[in-house]
Design an enzyme around this catalytic site. Sequence first.
Site, PDB file in Angstrom:
ATOM      1  CD  GLU A   1      -2.070  -2.323   1.050  1.00 12.50           C
ATOM      2  OE1 GLU A   1      -0.953  -2.772   1.391  1.00 12.50           O
ATOM      3  OE2 GLU A   1      -3.034  -3.061   0.781  1.00 12.50           O
TER       4      GLU A   1
ATOM      5  CG  HIS B   1     -11.372  -6.648   5.715  1.00  7.36           C
ATOM      6  ND1 HIS B   1     -10.370  -7.141   6.500  1.00  7.36           N
ATOM      7  CD2 HIS B   1     -10.985  -6.899   4.438  1.00  7.36           C
ATOM      8  CE1 HIS B   1      -9.420  -7.688   5.735  1.00  7.36           C
ATOM      9  NE2 HIS B   1      -9.769  -7.547   4.481  1.00  7.36           N
TER      10      HIS B   1
HETATM   11  C1  LIG Z   1      -2.585  -4.916   3.772  1.00  6.55           C
HETATM   12  C2  LIG Z   1      -3.587  -5.680   3.014  1.00  6.55           C
HETATM   13  N1  LIG Z   1      -3.742  -5.434   1.701  1.00  6.55           N
HETATM   14  C3  LIG Z   1      -4.635  -6.124   0.987  1.00  6.55           C
HETATM   15  C4  LIG Z   1      -5.407  -7.077   1.579  1.00  6.55           C
HETATM   16  C5  LIG Z   1      -6.435  -7.865   0.768  1.00  6.55           C
HETATM   17  N2  LIG Z   1      -5.987  -9.253   0.652  1.00  6.55           N
HETATM   18  C6  LIG Z   1      -6.432 -10.216   1.464  1.00  6.55           C
HETATM   19  S1  LIG Z   1      -5.674 -11.686   1.184  1.00  6.55           S
HETATM   20  C7  LIG Z   1      -4.730 -11.016  -0.039  1.00  6.55           C
HETATM   21  C8  LIG Z   1      -3.755 -11.882  -0.776  1.00  6.55           C
HETATM   22  C9  LIG Z   1      -2.778 -12.450   0.160  1.00  6.55           C
HETATM   23  O1  LIG Z   1      -1.873 -13.233  -0.553  1.00  6.55           O
HETATM   24  P1  LIG Z   1      -0.872 -14.174   0.223  1.00  6.55           P
HETATM   25  O2  LIG Z   1      -0.177 -13.387   1.270  1.00  6.55           O
HETATM   26  O3  LIG Z   1      -0.020 -14.848  -0.773  1.00  6.55           O
HETATM   27  O4  LIG Z   1      -1.812 -15.211   0.979  1.00  6.55           O
HETATM   28  P2  LIG Z   1      -2.783 -16.299   0.341  1.00  6.55           P
HETATM   29  O5  LIG Z   1      -4.123 -15.666   0.192  1.00  6.55           O
HETATM   30  O6  LIG Z   1      -2.207 -16.734  -0.947  1.00  6.55           O
HETATM   31  O7  LIG Z   1      -2.839 -17.401   1.347  1.00  6.55           O
HETATM   32  C10 LIG Z   1      -5.016  -9.678  -0.215  1.00  6.55           C
HETATM   33  C11 LIG Z   1      -4.390  -8.808  -1.226  1.00  6.55           C
HETATM   34  C12 LIG Z   1      -5.249  -7.280   2.949  1.00  6.55           C
HETATM   35  N3  LIG Z   1      -5.997  -8.149   3.620  1.00  6.55           N
HETATM   36  N4  LIG Z   1      -4.323  -6.585   3.629  1.00  6.55           N
END
Ligand SMILES: Cc1ncc(C[n+]2csc(CCOP(=O)(O)OP(=O)(O)O)c2C)c(N)n1
Lengths: 336, 336, 323, 323
Positions: free
Chosen positions: A60, A129
């Site tokens: 971000e 959220h």
């Molecule tokens: C700081 C932040 N930015 C965006 C999000 C929205 N978001 C939730 S899960 C996710 C993807 C996370 O990817 P990863 O860390 O690889 O975990 P995975 O879902 O693959 O287990 C995002 C962008 C969030 N929760 N927190």
Amino acid sequence: MPELSYREAVRDALSQAMRQDDDVFILGEDIAEMGGSMGVTQGMLDEFGPERVRNTPISEMAIVGAGIGAAMQGMRPVVEVMYEDFTTLAMEQIVNQAAKHRYMSGGQLKVPLTIRTQGGAGWSPGAQHAQQLEAWFVHVPGLKVVFASTPSDVRGLLWSSIYDDNPVMFFEHRTLYGIKEDVPEELEPIPLGQARIHREGEDVTVVATGRLVHEAIAAAGEAEAEGVSVEVVDPRTLLPLDEATIVDSVKKTNRCVVAHEAVTRMGFGAEVAAIVQHQAFDYLDAPIERVGSRFVPIPFAPVMEEWVVPHSNDVLAAIRQTVGRSESSNGAGHVE
Amino acid sequence: MPELSYREAVRDALSQAMRQDDDVFILGEDIAEMGGSMGVTQGMLDEFGPERVRNTPISEMAIVGAGIGAAMQGMRPVVEVMYEDFTTLAMEQIVNQAAKHRYMSGGQLKVPLTIRTQGGAGWSPGAQHAQQLEAWFVHVPGLKVVFASTPSDVRGLLWSSIYDDNPVMFFEHRTLYGIKEDVPEELEPIPLGQARIHREGEDVTVVATGRLVHEAIAAAGEAEAEGVSVEVVDPRTLLPLDEATIVDSVKKTNRCVVAHEAVTRMGFGAEVAAIVQHQAFDYLDAPIERVGSRFVPIPFAPVMEEWVVPHSNDVLAAIRQTVGRSESSNGAGHVE
Amino acid sequence: MAQVERKGAVSEELLREFYREMLLIRRFEEKVEERFRAGELPGFLHVAIGQEAVAVGVCRALQDDDVIASTHRAHGHTLAKGTHPNELMAELYGKVEGCSKGYGGSMHLYDVERGNLGANAVVGGGLPGIVGAALAFKFRDEPRVAVAFFGDGATNIGTFHEALNLAQLWLVPAVFVCENNGWAESTPAHQQLPIDDLSKRAEAYGMKARRVGGQDVEEVFAAASEALEHARGGDGPVLLVCDTFRLTGHYVGDPQVYRPRDELARLRETEDPIEKLSARLDLTDEDVQEIEAEVVEIVEGSVEFAKAGTDPQPEDALKNVYA
Amino acid sequence: MAQVERKGAVSEELLREFYREMLLIRRFEEKVEERFRAGELPGFLHVAIGQEAVAVGVCRALQDDDVIASTHRAHGHTLAKGTHPNELMAELYGKVEGCSKGYGGSMHLYDVERGNLGANAVVGGGLPGIVGAALAFKFRDEPRVAVAFFGDGATNIGTFHEALNLAQLWLVPAVFVCENNGWAESTPAHQQLPIDDLSKRAEAYGMKARRVGGQDVEEVFAAASEALEHARGGDGPVLLVCDTFRLTGHYVGDPQVYRPRDELARLRETEDPIEKLSARLDLTDEDVQEIEAEVVEIVEGSVEFAKAGTDPQPEDALKNVYA
Ligand SMILES: Cc1ncc(C[n+]2csc(CCOP(=O)(O)OP(=O)(O)O)c2C)c(N)n1
Ligand SMILES: Cc1ncc(C[n+]2csc(CCOP(=O)(O)OP(=O)(O)O)c2C)c(N)n1
Ligand SMILES: [Mg+2]
Ligand SMILES: [Mg+2]
């Protein structure tokens, strides 16, 4: 007049700007193939390609900052921060950089950046959220702050935000994406800093933002059945604020309720109340009532979530509270 | 009664807590050998060693977060964020983590963390080292917010903050470090949530925080020479707020001024004004006046900086404004 | 051949120019210290004494329309990027004639016309913006590079990580110049950095990296030229770590209680980049005196210019908040 | 010998336990998908189907008083760390009997008694806290380790960088477990990560790192045991990258328009960690049926438990804000 949903209206403003102007591009997490976590940018990748509909890593700070840097080069980036809860990660860039570059440079720079974000309770996303944080940004000189509540507003205001030469925090409310409205064939820009009077009334002014605009309109309908005539004003732009429209309305109605979904304490309603009591002191027949979420993080369990955030009945209760005072009591003693 | 400076008073509270309690430790940038950028922790490295007086890399998110983690294990860390402008970097950890862990866990956890920070204008540090951002945190359920204005207050309040089982944002003002006051021999904890009446008066209540407490006291002195009796109230804790003391005072004086160094728009004064107009509506003989910085980033050039932030003359002008209205005008028409 | 000329042998003439510029920065900074002690300068001041070779070596390798973002320690970069000492000094005095018109101050020096997008008083604060500027250049197919200066301390902040990751991912024309002086304020490397070789931080992004002796302006210039060429050519960003020395306190007035007593004296002896360069040049005593005189005149002139400058009107504070 | 026993040959018995736990997670998650489709579950749900070996392999290597922080994809970690499926399911239904008493929900699962310090819906949000918990253990000389789970996407956020840097600098007993499933929501690795081997990110901190196949529970268990031993022994933190696969959408209900049509089917064929483990075990058909029956009964029981649970009173929302 085509009917657009709030979601489509946002997309339409973005798309039209990108069609007419190479300097406009959008960036954010999952906005490309997926079309954004709320589906707002769906289809835009196909039309504009991955350079201009730019998926980003989960960063971000950097994506807001990249928007700032591109904006300082004269582009008009629109950054999507997926949830406004995550603006917490970008506060440094928003507050210390975007808002201050122009000032610190003595006017050499402009930062025509728009940061779109969305939030709010509903469907139990939980405490991280669901926040409504718009008030923070109203406290920051150099920013503009927009919170749109209808499809036509969101379209016209987003357009103006993109073409504003200042950084704009642009708030959308998650539960509004599906609402529909007839909008003008041609996109009509709505100047920042102009309130919208949704409904005229004589007895109470309700100043409401975001989702609460709709709750206020509903409450106004119910109040009417009780013989109370309610004027509903949506400032739409929280910074700069159209104080005149609000104050004039209260001077007419002599009563004021402020309503938003954010917690009441230190919420935007505090600023409105402070302004109104100051500029319309002698016109007020009752204390200004504030409606907002209870002072707790947003809980998960639906029964609690529902209870924490304000609804039309809360607005109605506040309206009743203000009209429940006899006019003569003012200045003549204390009525609890 | 020993005399302590505000700086020494902070140090004394920290040191006494660390002497009596192994769970208390401090961490932050340059707090060890250098004693902090404001010299607050000078000498503490020698007494407590580098484990408990812990220099950190420039990592505001991680050091606040590390404080949170240690606090959740029952320690009582005190994190120093060098300038409150840099809390912008730690907002995620403060707002989404520290403030919400207890709630989201349904009460399983406590986060007894204190985050000390300082800020304010003076001596031209420029726009990124001079903000007053306390209002943001008052909007966050789960946090407590303290802003101390005198040596005895800062000592007693810091102690209570360290021993509070909740995360506390503890604000100090940079220009106050040198001021001195006689303080009790034994550290007397000051409960969070208790305002201090600095000066009693009959005609106007000035609610002031931080540096403006001193400006308000000065203004009160000048007003007295003009025959106006001013009560000066420092809430000290902004969240939770001692509303009763403020409201009772206004019910007595019928007039209210709110003063802080932060920009007026969406500043803490808005909340106070909203509360006072609501709870003391029938007692108010004049609109509540707000005193704060002009709505600009803090400029560098001393002449501009000085002009932007409020001083005692601004408080005095606001006092005059409130008493300048005849009581009878209330409710009887509009007086500009 | 062109290759060799660019990277290898820097002409004696060019080196003399470097010398002059480095000396200008040095004398300027010394003057800042002096005027601060005299109580004339408001604000928080950080001078770049000891780090002149980095500023000059990098900025002289830039093309005119390349841009930079600087740090709290910004005077050197600002001068090297072409801002006139008068405008810089006027800014430090808070005058309308200053490069930020008196709104910015030492930690917020801007000179947009000359490609200085701003010094940043927030550590790491300028890095993401540089990625964005570089992205704009890429969008527009302009052969320009955006350069961020920052210290070793700044490599610990999240902004650094996110910015470098993004830059590499998008292969934007950016160069990240780390001025590795071994200190972050009072905090020595071992208290803030778990590794010795900061160029390794680039491996987390698969970014090209180079580590050079930052007291040798020729080396810096050569490495910067190469990095810029890489970035400008579309091959992606570069992390350039320049090992350097802060031959002074963190801020002007810093008693440096935290620093080993003899370190400074020793380093001033052995690590002065201007001495090093002068040793390599064929400067006669006359040359030295001439350059010295010229530079001193410029610096003195800048103080006069600044003092004769215009104080803003208080109400000017209301301007420039919004465009 | 003990060494060999711990790291090398995991006993058939233990492997069977792993199998049972992984299957429990799988069936639990499938039930979550089912109940979501039935409209019974509020909130945003992310299941760990495909990633069971990481949760079980790591958590089974933990000692009882070690602690974890989890992510938005938290059900697997939570079950593996010992929370009863009843309490987890009750939480998903928003009941008072839930592990977060209905205040948290799927993305905010806590079970402090069992060392679960909380799932975090902010990507990277839990990492600094784990450093702090580990610091507390170090302060108190407790032989405990704090473990953070996070995804590949989380390695791009500043919090990750700052937390790992701090952990290594302070040599705290922490293990950082990256569940590298190649996706961050809809964003594939090549759009968010400029490098292939995420364990390289540890080099920026001089941190010990290990990359293992995350579909092989034995391998995960061995590597986690080693990492925990390293951290517990005072040798500092470890980054453990487990390459794994998300055999499902990002969230429950995700149409996965962004994902190559056949990828999922193919991966379910070749990369199912439970299939892989079962292939290695000497399970008779009877064994399989027995375990299946047992697990299904538990999961069904958890739904019954949850549905029979108590809804909070609306006003309960006012509790637990302050201690
Ligand atoms: C700081 C932040 N930015 C965006 C999000 C929205 N978001 C939730 S899960 C996710 C993807 C996370 O990817 P990863 O860390 O690889 O975990 P995975 O879902 O693959 O287990 C995002 C962008 C969030 N929760 N927190
Ligand atoms: C985010 C942030 N944290 C803390 C500070 C205070 N501060 C100013 S300079 C500095 C040290 C910077 O060290 P480094 O990046 O190595 O630069 P150097 O001063 O050595 O040139 C610190 C901690 C700041 N300006 N910004
Ligand atoms: Mg340094
Ligand atoms: Mg992933």
